[in-house]
Design a protein around this motif. Structure first.
Motif, PDB file in Angstrom:
ATOM      1  N   GLY A 120      53.616  95.622  -4.823  1.00 20.19           N
ATOM      2  CA  GLY A 120      53.325  96.817  -5.605  1.00 20.19           C
ATOM      3  C   GLY A 120      53.402  98.085  -4.787  1.00 20.19           C
ATOM      4  N   VAL A 121      52.970  98.005  -3.535  1.00 20.57           N
ATOM      5  CA  VAL A 121      53.028  99.169  -2.646  1.00 20.57           C
ATOM      6  C   VAL A 121      54.445  99.390  -2.144  1.00 20.57           C
ATOM      7  N   GLN A 122      55.124  98.315  -1.787  1.00 20.20           N
ATOM      8  CA  GLN A 122      56.440  98.444  -1.156  1.00 20.20           C
ATOM      9  C   GLN A 122      57.510  98.982  -2.101  1.00 20.20           C
ATOM     10  N   GLN A 123      57.298  98.884  -3.395  1.00 29.47           N
ATOM     11  CA  GLN A 123      58.306  99.429  -4.314  1.00 29.47           C
ATOM     12  C   GLN A 123      58.439 100.948  -4.171  1.00 29.47           C
ATOM     13  N   TYR A 124      57.406 101.585  -3.607  1.00 30.90           N
ATOM     14  CA  TYR A 124      57.456 103.027  -3.392  1.00 30.90           C
ATOM     15  C   TYR A 124      57.865 103.390  -1.968  1.00 30.90           C
ATOM     16  N   ALA A 125      58.162 102.380  -1.167  1.00 31.87           N
ATOM     17  CA  ALA A 125      58.450 102.628   0.245  1.00 31.87           C
ATOM     18  C   ALA A 125      59.938 102.647   0.560  1.00 31.87           C
ATOM     19  N   ILE A 126      60.780 102.494  -0.465  1.00 38.05           N
ATOM     20  CA  ILE A 126      62.222 102.437  -0.203  1.00 38.05           C
ATOM     21  C   ILE A 126      62.753 103.793   0.224  1.00 38.05           C
ATOM     22  N   ASP A 127      62.314 104.827  -0.476  1.00 41.93           N
ATOM     23  CA  ASP A 127      62.751 106.179  -0.119  1.00 41.93           C
ATOM     24  C   ASP A 127      61.879 106.718   1.021  1.00 41.93           C
ATOM     25  N   PRO A 128      62.446 107.063   2.173  1.00 37.53           N
ATOM     26  CA  PRO A 128      61.644 107.511   3.323  1.00 37.53           C
ATOM     27  C   PRO A 128      60.769 108.719   3.026  1.00 37.53           C
ATOM     28  N   ALA A 129      61.292 109.661   2.261  1.00 30.44           N
ATOM     29  CA  ALA A 129      60.502 110.860   1.959  1.00 30.44           C
ATOM     30  C   ALA A 129      59.291 110.513   1.094  1.00 30.44           C
ATOM     31  N   GLN A 130      59.512 109.666   0.099  1.00 28.09           N
ATOM     32  CA  GLN A 130      58.400 109.265  -0.752  1.00 28.09           C
ATOM     33  C   GLN A 130      57.371 108.455   0.037  1.00 28.09           C
ATOM     34  N   ARG A 131      57.866 107.615   0.937  1.00 32.25           N
ATOM     35  CA  ARG A 131      56.964 106.814   1.771  1.00 32.25           C
ATOM     36  C   ARG A 131      56.068 107.717   2.606  1.00 32.25           C
ATOM     37  N   GLN A 132      56.615 108.747   3.178  1.00 37.73           N
ATOM     38  CA  GLN A 132      55.823 109.653   4.001  1.00 37.73           C
ATOM     39  C   GLN A 132      54.791 110.416   3.170  1.00 37.73           C
ATOM     40  N   ARG A 133      55.165 110.764   1.944  1.00 38.81           N
ATOM     41  CA  ARG A 133      54.213 111.441   1.066  1.00 38.81           C
ATOM     42  C   ARG A 133      53.042 110.526   0.722  1.00 38.81           C
ATOM     43  N   MET A 134      53.339 109.265   0.488  1.00 41.84           N
ATOM     44  CA  MET A 134      52.281 108.309   0.168  1.00 41.84           C
ATOM     45  C   MET A 134      51.355 108.085   1.347  1.00 41.84           C
ATOM     46  N   VAL A 135      51.928 107.988   2.534  1.00 41.67           N
ATOM     47  CA  VAL A 135      51.106 107.816   3.740  1.00 41.67           C
ATOM     48  C   VAL A 135      50.154 108.997   3.894  1.00 41.67           C
ATOM     49  N   ALA A 136      50.682 110.189   3.726  1.00 41.47           N
ATOM     50  CA  ALA A 136      49.852 111.389   3.863  1.00 41.47           C
ATOM     51  C   ALA A 136      48.743 111.407   2.818  1.00 41.47           C
ATOM     52  N   GLN A 137      49.053 110.968   1.605  1.00 44.73           N
ATOM     53  CA  GLN A 137      48.059 110.990   0.540  1.00 44.73           C
ATOM     54  C   GLN A 137      46.959 109.956   0.796  1.00 44.73           C
ATOM     55  N   ILE A 138      47.327 108.791   1.299  1.00 39.25           N
ATOM     56  CA  ILE A 138      46.337 107.751   1.599  1.00 39.25           C
ATOM     57  C   ILE A 138      45.408 108.201   2.710  1.00 39.25           C
ATOM     58  N   VAL A 139      45.974 108.814   3.748  1.00 34.86           N
ATOM     59  CA  VAL A 139      45.161 109.292   4.862  1.00 34.86           C
ATOM     60  C   VAL A 139      44.202 110.390   4.401  1.00 34.86           C
ATOM     61  N   ALA A 140      44.688 111.266   3.528  1.00 35.22           N
ATOM     62  CA  ALA A 140      43.851 112.368   3.037  1.00 35.22           C
ATOM     63  C   ALA A 140      42.799 111.889   2.045  1.00 35.22           C
ATOM     64  N   ASP A 141      43.153 110.894   1.225  1.00 35.20           N
ATOM     65  CA  ASP A 141      42.235 110.382   0.210  1.00 35.20           C
ATOM     66  C   ASP A 141      42.411 108.871   0.090  1.00 35.20           C
ATOM     67  N   PRO A 142      41.620 108.088   0.829  1.00 32.50           N
ATOM     68  CA  PRO A 142      41.772 106.624   0.820  1.00 32.50           C
ATOM     69  C   PRO A 142      41.682 106.014  -0.570  1.00 32.50           C
ATOM     70  N   ALA A 143      40.949 106.666  -1.489  1.00 31.56           N
ATOM     71  CA  ALA A 143      40.797 106.126  -2.838  1.00 31.56           C
ATOM     72  C   ALA A 143      42.132 106.028  -3.573  1.00 31.56           C
ATOM     73  N   TYR A 144      43.137 106.757  -3.109  1.00 28.10           N
ATOM     74  CA  TYR A 144      44.462 106.686  -3.734  1.00 28.10           C
ATOM     75  C   TYR A 144      45.008 105.261  -3.660  1.00 28.10           C
ATOM     76  N   ALA A 145      44.714 104.558  -2.584  1.00 22.86           N
ATOM     77  CA  ALA A 145      45.228 103.195  -2.410  1.00 22.86           C
ATOM     78  C   ALA A 145      44.705 102.270  -3.497  1.00 22.86           C
ATOM     79  N   ALA A 146      43.507 102.554  -4.007  1.00 23.25           N
ATOM     80  CA  ALA A 146      42.909 101.699  -5.032  1.00 23.25           C
ATOM     81  C   ALA A 146      43.589 101.849  -6.386  1.00 23.25           C
ATOM     82  N   THR A 147      44.464 102.853  -6.526  1.00 21.02           N
ATOM     83  CA  THR A 147      45.176 103.067  -7.793  1.00 21.02           C
ATOM     84  C   THR A 147      46.572 102.443  -7.771  1.00 21.02           C
ATOM     85  N   LEU A 148      46.982 101.886  -6.647  1.00 22.77           N
ATOM     86  CA  LEU A 148      48.326 101.344  -6.524  1.00 22.77           C
ATOM     87  C   LEU A 148      48.430  99.992  -7.221  1.00 22.77           C
ATOM     88  N   PRO A 149      49.622  99.610  -7.661  1.00 19.34           N
ATOM     89  CA  PRO A 149      49.794  98.325  -8.343  1.00 19.34           C
ATOM     90  C   PRO A 149      49.337  97.155  -7.482  1.00 19.34           C
TER      91      PRO A 149
END
Length: 376
Positions: A120-149
């Protein structure tokens, strides 16, 4: 004539060989170049492999190894006063903050055993730019990870696995606490030494404090096993489970670390991020309070049967309490709710966690009041 023909034949063969060599030296053919291009495009459409650094595995190994050691504290009728002191030394030999961080790190490795969450997480990791945005969002707000598939599948694994350990520790605690009463009975052959005042009471208290301050080191074997499990997604042999939100802060942070790993962004270059995510104030507070209550209990305890009570209440039971509070939304009290200074949990009421069957205990005023004002 034959010599001339042979000479011309050899020259033609040499020319053909030279042309062949020249064609090889000129580089790959168009077909080969196209195949290489397609392979590169295919690789670019795949997410990076799971990556979680050794620091997370080391922290988890400390928690797992200590919990396994604590579960060897079995009552079974302590044969003498020294066996009680040995159990106290074993059970108090942990740094509260390290144990809290280790629990969250272990939760992250458990979460990575969920194929549903990783996919569920890796489906958003194919595009490098999107992957970096997700990493930044998780670091800034860990609760974001709890909303992932798949987060509910990963959270279910964490809660079920840690919950089993908590139930086992609670059963041990209740048996030990019951023994604190049983040993006082006139028919118990251990009663004579159990009711005798403990010599050098201050020494055993200082020993517990010293052991609590020693930094714990991970077992290389356990750390290696957990590191492999984290990065391969296999090896812990867990039963699938599912748990929907809301999640405790500790579970949220475990999911955040696991999500970074699934994005391929939890390796050595991300140690600062994963280390920061293992710090969770509620869990650390519970472990710290447990230690303070243990010290207070030992300061007030005089005979050996009261030390048994301290062992059962503020080592084995509090370990069960703190790990339950870290993974279940409930209201928990560290220590006996009737004891002075017991600290209520900071999480809201939602569900009732499973409890081992309680053992009825007679009212013994001295034992029940161990955590009142310590005696000198």
């Amino acid at each position: 004539m034959k010599t001339a023909l042979l000479s011309r034949g050899l020259s033609a063969a040499a020319l053909a060989a030279a042309v062949l060599l020249a064609s090889c030296e000129s580089g790959p053919s168009k077909a080969e170049l196209e195949a290489q291009r397609l392979a590169a495009e295919l690789a670019a459409r795949k997410p990076p492999p799971v990556s979680l650094n050794q620091g997370v595995a080391d922290a988890a190994a400390i928690y797992v190894a200590f919990l396994r050691e604590a579960q060897t504290i079995q009552p079974g009728g302590f044969p003498d006063a020294e066996s009680i002191q040995a159990a106290l030394r074993k059970g108090s030999a942990y740094d509260a903050d390290q144990l809290s961080r280790g629990l969250i790190a272990y939760g992250a490795i458990i979460a990575l055993q969920s194929p549903e969450f990783v996919a569920g997480v890796q489906q958003y990791a194919i595009d490098p730019a999107q992957r970096q945005r997700m990493v930044a969002q998780i670091v800034a707000d860990p609760a974001y990870a709890a909303t992932l598939p798949g987060a509910d599948a990963a959270a279910g694994l964490i809660s079920a696995t840690v919950g089993k350990d908590a139930i086992a520790m609670r059963a041990i605690a209740e048996a030990i606490e019951q023994d604190a009463y049983t040993i006082q009975g006139r028919s118990d052959p251990r009663r004579q030494w159990a009711i005798t005042p403990i010599p050098n009471r201050e020494v055993r208290l200082e020993s517990a404090k010293t052991l609590s301050a020693v930094k714990m080191l991970p077992s290389p074997e356990e750390s290696s096993r957990l590191f492999a499990a984290a990065n391969s997604g296999t090896g812990l042999e867990l039963e699938p489970s599912r748990k929907g939100p809301p999640y405790t802060p500790a579970v949220v942070r475990s999911l955040a670390i696991a999500a970074l790993g699934a994005l391929g962004s939890g390796g050595d270059e991300a140690r600062v991020n994963t280390e920061a995510l293992t710090h969770e104030p509620n869990s650390e507070f519970c472990m710290d309070m447990s230690k303070l209550m243990l010290f207070q209990c030992l300061a007030a305890s005089r005979p050996s049967y009261e030390d048994i009570f301290c062992l059962g209440r503020h080592i084995t039971r509090d370990l069960a309490t703190c790990t339950t509070e870290a993974t279940q939304i409930t209201t928990i009290v560290v220590g006996d709710p009737q004891e002075t200074g017991a600290a209520p949990a900071r999480t809201p009421i939602s569900v009732t966690v499973p409890q081992a069957t309680p053992v009825p205990t007679p009212a013994v005023a001295t034992t029940q009041s161990l955590n009142t004002t310590p005696s000198p």
